[in-house]
Design an enzyme around this catalytic site. Sequence first.
Site, PDB file in Angstrom:
ATOM      1  CG  ASN A 131      -0.408  -0.025   2.508  1.00 35.06           C
ATOM      2  OD1 ASN A 131       0.677  -0.577   2.704  1.00 35.06           O
ATOM      3  ND2 ASN A 131      -1.067   0.586   3.464  1.00 35.06           N
ATOM      4  CD  GLU A 229       4.391  -0.359  13.027  1.00 35.35           C
ATOM      5  OE1 GLU A 229       3.180  -0.142  13.231  1.00 35.35           O
ATOM      6  OE2 GLU A 229       5.291   0.120  13.740  1.00 35.35           O
ATOM      7  CB  CYS A 263      -2.244   0.515   8.212  1.00 32.12           C
ATOM      8  SG  CYS A 263      -0.959   1.770   8.252  1.00 32.12           S
ATOM      9  CD  GLU A 432       7.806   0.615  11.120  1.00 37.82           C
ATOM     10  OE1 GLU A 432       6.922   1.320  10.605  1.00 37.82           O
ATOM     11  OE2 GLU A 432       8.360  -0.326  10.536  1.00 37.82           O
TER      12      GLU A 432
HETATM   13  P1  NAD Z   1       0.279  -9.102   3.632  1.00 36.51           P
HETATM   14  O1  NAD Z   1       0.338  -9.498   5.055  1.00 36.51           O
HETATM   15  O2  NAD Z   1      -0.454  -9.958   2.692  1.00 36.51           O
HETATM   16  O3  NAD Z   1       1.733  -8.947   3.020  1.00 36.51           O
HETATM   17  C1  NAD Z   1       2.705  -8.081   3.579  1.00 36.51           C
HETATM   18  C2  NAD Z   1       4.084  -8.537   3.152  1.00 36.51           C
HETATM   19  O4  NAD Z   1       4.344  -9.806   3.763  1.00 36.51           O
HETATM   20  C3  NAD Z   1       4.246  -8.750   1.650  1.00 36.51           C
HETATM   21  O5  NAD Z   1       5.541  -8.349   1.261  1.00 36.51           O
HETATM   22  C4  NAD Z   1       4.082 -10.253   1.526  1.00 36.51           C
HETATM   23  O6  NAD Z   1       4.726 -10.769   0.369  1.00 36.51           O
HETATM   24  C5  NAD Z   1       4.764 -10.737   2.785  1.00 36.51           C
HETATM   25  N1  NAD Z   1       4.382 -12.079   3.229  1.00 36.51           N
HETATM   26  C6  NAD Z   1       3.278 -12.782   2.894  1.00 36.51           C
HETATM   27  N2  NAD Z   1       3.304 -14.003   3.467  1.00 36.51           N
HETATM   28  C7  NAD Z   1       4.428 -14.067   4.197  1.00 36.51           C
HETATM   29  C8  NAD Z   1       5.014 -15.062   5.035  1.00 36.51           C
HETATM   30  N3  NAD Z   1       4.430 -16.254   5.216  1.00 36.51           N
HETATM   31  N4  NAD Z   1       6.192 -14.783   5.657  1.00 36.51           N
HETATM   32  C9  NAD Z   1       6.775 -13.569   5.496  1.00 36.51           C
HETATM   33  N5  NAD Z   1       6.286 -12.614   4.684  1.00 36.51           N
HETATM   34  C10 NAD Z   1       5.125 -12.840   4.058  1.00 36.51           C
HETATM   35  O7  NAD Z   1      -0.308  -7.606   3.638  1.00 36.51           O
HETATM   36  P2  NAD Z   1      -0.686  -6.698   2.398  1.00 36.51           P
HETATM   37  O8  NAD Z   1      -1.966  -7.180   1.833  1.00 36.51           O
HETATM   38  O9  NAD Z   1       0.512  -6.545   1.502  1.00 36.51           O
HETATM   39  O10 NAD Z   1      -0.887  -5.279   3.112  1.00 36.51           O
HETATM   40  C11 NAD Z   1      -2.089  -4.858   3.647  1.00 36.51           C
HETATM   41  C12 NAD Z   1      -2.088  -4.989   5.151  1.00 36.51           C
HETATM   42  O11 NAD Z   1      -0.976  -4.294   5.690  1.00 36.51           O
HETATM   43  C13 NAD Z   1      -3.311  -4.365   5.804  1.00 36.51           C
HETATM   44  O12 NAD Z   1      -3.778  -5.202   6.821  1.00 36.51           O
HETATM   45  C14 NAD Z   1      -2.757  -3.078   6.397  1.00 36.51           C
HETATM   46  O13 NAD Z   1      -3.493  -2.568   7.484  1.00 36.51           O
HETATM   47  C15 NAD Z   1      -1.397  -3.496   6.790  1.00 36.51           C
HETATM   48  N6  NAD Z   1      -0.539  -2.320   6.920  1.00 36.51           N
HETATM   49  C16 NAD Z   1      -0.141  -1.939   8.180  1.00 36.51           C
HETATM   50  C17 NAD Z   1       0.643  -0.800   8.331  1.00 36.51           C
HETATM   51  C18 NAD Z   1       1.076  -0.313   9.680  1.00 36.51           C
HETATM   52  O14 NAD Z   1       2.005   0.472   9.739  1.00 36.51           O
HETATM   53  N7  NAD Z   1       0.464  -0.747  10.752  1.00 36.51           N
HETATM   54  C19 NAD Z   1       1.033  -0.075   7.202  1.00 36.51           C
HETATM   55  C20 NAD Z   1       0.609  -0.503   5.964  1.00 36.51           C
HETATM   56  C21 NAD Z   1      -0.172  -1.642   5.837  1.00 36.51           C
END
Ligand code: NAD
Length: 452
Positions: A131, A229, A263, A432
């Site tokens: 995102n 996060e 997020c 962070e």
């Molecule tokens: P996701 O959890 O699907 O993926 C995040 C990252 O993790 C990607 O790079 C993905 O390839 C990797 N990943 C997937 N499976 C993994 C595994 N088994 N082991 C290690 N890495 C793995 O999330 P998304 O769909 O890319 O992002 C959206 C989510 O992120 C939403 O829930 C959003 O709220 C959250 N988000 C949180 C913050 C924050 O700062 N709190 C910021 C941005 C997004």
Amino acid sequence: MSETTLVNPADETVIGTVRHTTLEEVDAAVDRAVVAQRAWAALAPVDRARALRRFAATVDAHIEELAQLEVRNSGHPIGAARWEAGNVRDVLDYYSGAPERLIGQQIPVAGGLDVTFHEPLGVVGVIVPWNFPMPIAGWGFAPALAAGNAVLLKPADWTPLTAIRLGELALESGLPEHLFQVLPGRGSVVGDRFVTHEKVRKVVFTGSTEVGKHVMAGCAAQVKPVTLELGGKSANIVFADADLEAAASGAPGSVFDNAGQDCCARSRLLVQRSVLDRFLELLEPAVRGFRVGDPNDEATEMGPLVSKGHFENVAAFLDGSVPVAFTGTAPDGPGYWMAPTVLLPTRTDRVATEEIFGPVVSVLPFDDEADAIALANDSIFGLSGSIWTRDLGRGIRVARGVESGALSVNSHSSVRYAAPFGGFKQSGLGRELGPDAPLAFTETKNVFFSHS
Ligand code: NAD
């Protein structure tokens, strides 16, 4: 050989492919990073500071290129994409002061003196969601590098282009080879290897709560520190005594920015019942006027959703079971476009409790201050939120009462790099940003010097 085909979400044209890093290649990258980290940590602090400043300056010289890449790869409006690239520069600049300020303590104890040192961890793995590909990467890699670590960065499958370019810019700026490596690929391969590889000494994970729990469990197996996060369902609380015009005009941006793929999106709009009708009257034109369209247009406020799959996930929440108050507009034709949508659910409807991660907001009335706090806290998440009131005392009380990591009173501001950022409850673990972030990439060592 596996690869991802990258699609421009604004028009569905194919913009390229990116090959996935294999498990063997990750392991080789870790080995190279271990060597690079030792040399980096041995540099004089002033030289590490200078190298980070040069990296920041190189990013600065490529803001427009990075922004254009993000527009094509992620569909972000150009103005937002420029801000995101500028944020990487600013965060690098901010943490370039850290190498010379990793100061320990001297503690007088019986028989001598204790001195503490902040030692770098070694190799840090940073896993980034799709995102905000640039800022979220920078929030991890900048303080980690500043603290003397090497960084392996895994961008999300669909949005790797700016991360890959940042890796090239690091080298162009003179940062040592292999110190900062970008490894695109599958989460279950590259990201998971950061978790399981013993020489990766910390994982910074930003993404969904579901995957975050898996990462945390994996890190526990090696007692490996982890920053998480995760998701959010943040409340935007509007009291009857607030400047309703200001609260209503800012509300669309607080949830529809980045097409709601944020997020910190204030996706629950809590409005005191006595002003609900008036507030909705003010909100409607603000939502209808929210400019959704061509990301290359400087006036655009919201672009498309990031992918077809994600569009379908968001659309599944809009199944007609919850009354729609009103919607904004969205372009027709190719691209993953969705109009900003304002819903009037009950407190227990799925749209009011689950993270949708799209341009959808749930309006929920509340009765009084206690009800507002209870409703805001009735969530597994606790990332962000806003409070609108002219009563200073109430602003303080509610800000202290809401279980959330980043709140703003009479504004929708979320993340500021000079202040710590992170969530309560299932929104995350650790913090962070802020002045102490580099310390989270160190181990504190104390050494006793005997004076006998
Ligand atoms: P996701 O959890 O699907 O993926 C995040 C990252 O993790 C990607 O790079 C993905 O390839 C990797 N990943 C997937 N499976 C993994 C595994 N088994 N082991 C290690 N890495 C793995 O999330 P998304 O769909 O890319 O992002 C959206 C989510 O992120 C939403 O829930 C959003 O709220 C959250 N988000 C949180 C913050 C924050 O700062 N709190 C910021 C941005 C997004």
